[in-house]
Design an enzyme around this catalytic site. Structure first.
Site, PDB file in Angstrom:
ATOM      1  N   GLU A   1      29.811  45.439  43.395  1.00  0.00           N
ATOM      2  CA  GLU A   1      31.033  45.228  44.180  1.00  0.00           C
ATOM      3  C   GLU A   1      31.083  46.176  45.387  1.00  0.00           C
ATOM      4  OE1 GLU A   1      34.559  46.851  42.309  1.00  0.00           O
ATOM      5  OE2 GLU A   1      35.849  45.343  43.221  1.00  0.00           O
TER       6      GLU A   1
ATOM      7  N   LYS B   1      38.081  38.031  44.963  1.00  0.00           N
ATOM      8  CA  LYS B   1      38.538  38.667  43.705  1.00  0.00           C
ATOM      9  C   LYS B   1      39.994  38.310  43.439  1.00  0.00           C
ATOM     10  CE  LYS B   1      38.609  43.389  41.740  1.00  0.00           C
ATOM     11  NZ  LYS B   1      38.299  44.799  42.073  1.00  0.00           N
TER      12      LYS B   1
ATOM     13  N   CYS C   1      34.679  42.993  38.950  1.00  0.00           N
ATOM     14  CA  CYS C   1      35.209  44.283  38.473  1.00  0.00           C
ATOM     15  C   CYS C   1      36.480  44.151  37.641  1.00  0.00           C
ATOM     16  CB  CYS C   1      35.393  45.224  39.670  1.00  0.00           C
ATOM     17  SG  CYS C   1      35.449  46.964  39.188  1.00  0.00           S
TER      18      CYS C   1
END
Ligand SMILES: NC(=O)CC(=O)C(=O)O
Length: 268
Positions: free
Chosen positions: A40, A111, A147
């Site tokens: 990431e 995300k 994440c």
């Protein structure tokens, strides 16, 4: 199907351009793998909030350009981790890029769950809205998450319902929550009967020591490979048939009770 996770260090003494050159050369060294994965926000560092605006780029910006050339040279599918994307309306997103072996931008994933509560990406970035899966021809269908998404099982169920057989999770996970990282990666694999390929960063930036410990878990929950804390390349061979055999031999996914009435209001 061979996969390589590039656990690159994101210390602040290196520029994004230098890190892009290093990542490109690591990608080229993975010729022979079918899927290569970066972590990431590796060009900037996931906790380097002050750099986000300055390092923001288009999905086809400098990170894509460098990674597309490398993917083409190595003839690999490249999950190029994520970048700080600046959308046309100026909104920043934490956006993952998937690049085909011919150097095309095959998919982007913004995300969905933003980390930071009252600071960082939670307040600086927009939230993605779309679940993304990418069928890799002749191999597995990958489902994308990034994440902090790892903490939200409903996202992964959505990806599995959309056909995902391997869950690819680039991260910049801090060392102080490493136990959560390993536990959650294994949990997502077991409950979804899917491979989990979770690629973290090494080093320290913005005062946050990174966990490293990139991990590959099979659909039965067994850890196939795990990195240490430093910069490292993890290479594993995956058996696409194992997803089907696991789901056939222990068909827990079929016992889901969908459509039960929801409580009047979430009890939190
Ligand atoms: N950095 C993240 O997105 C997630 C994280 O740190 C966590 O513990 O969750």
């Amino acid at each position: 199907m061979r996969a390589s996770l590039l656990q690159i260090a994101v210390d602040p003494d290196e520029t994004a351009d230098s890190r892009r050159r290093r990542a490109a050369s690591l990608v080229r060294e993975q010729a022979g793998s079918e899927l290569v994965i970066l972590p990431e926000l590796w060009p900037v560092g996931a906790f380097a909030y002050q750099q986000f605006e300055q390092e923001a780029e288009q999905p086809t910006g400098p990170t894509f350009e460098a990674m597309a050339e490398a993917a083409k040279d190595a003839e690999v599918w490249l999950h190029a981790g994520s970048v700080v994307e600046k959308a046309d309306d100026g909104t920043l997103y934490n956006t993952a890029l998937v690049i085909s072996p011919t150097g095309e931008l095959a998919a982007v994933y913004r995300k969905i769950h933003r980390f930071g509560f009252d600071k960082g990406e939670a307040v600086m970035m927009g939230a993605g809205e779309d679940l993304v899966t990418v069928p890799l021809p002749g191999a597995l269908t990958i489902g994308l998450a990034t994440c902090y998404d790892l903490r939200f099982p409903e996202l992964f169920r959505g990806l599995v319902d959309a056909g995902a057989q391997a869950l690819v999770i680039p991260a910049g996970w801090p060392a102080r929550r490493r136990e959560h990282w390993t536990l959650l990666a294994r949990a997502r694999a077991v409950e979804n009967q899917a491979y989990v390929l979770a690629c973290g960063t090494a080093g320290t930036h913005a005062g946050v020591e990174q966990a490293g410990h990139s991990i590959v878990v099979d659909p039965w929950g067994e850890v196939l490979a795990e990195a240490g804390p430093g910069e490292e390349v993890v290479t594993v061979d995956l058996d696409p048939a194992k997803v089907t055999t696991t789901r056939d031999d222990f068909p827990a996914l079929k016992d889901r009770r969908l459509g039960l009435p929801a409580p009047a209001a979430p009890r939190l």
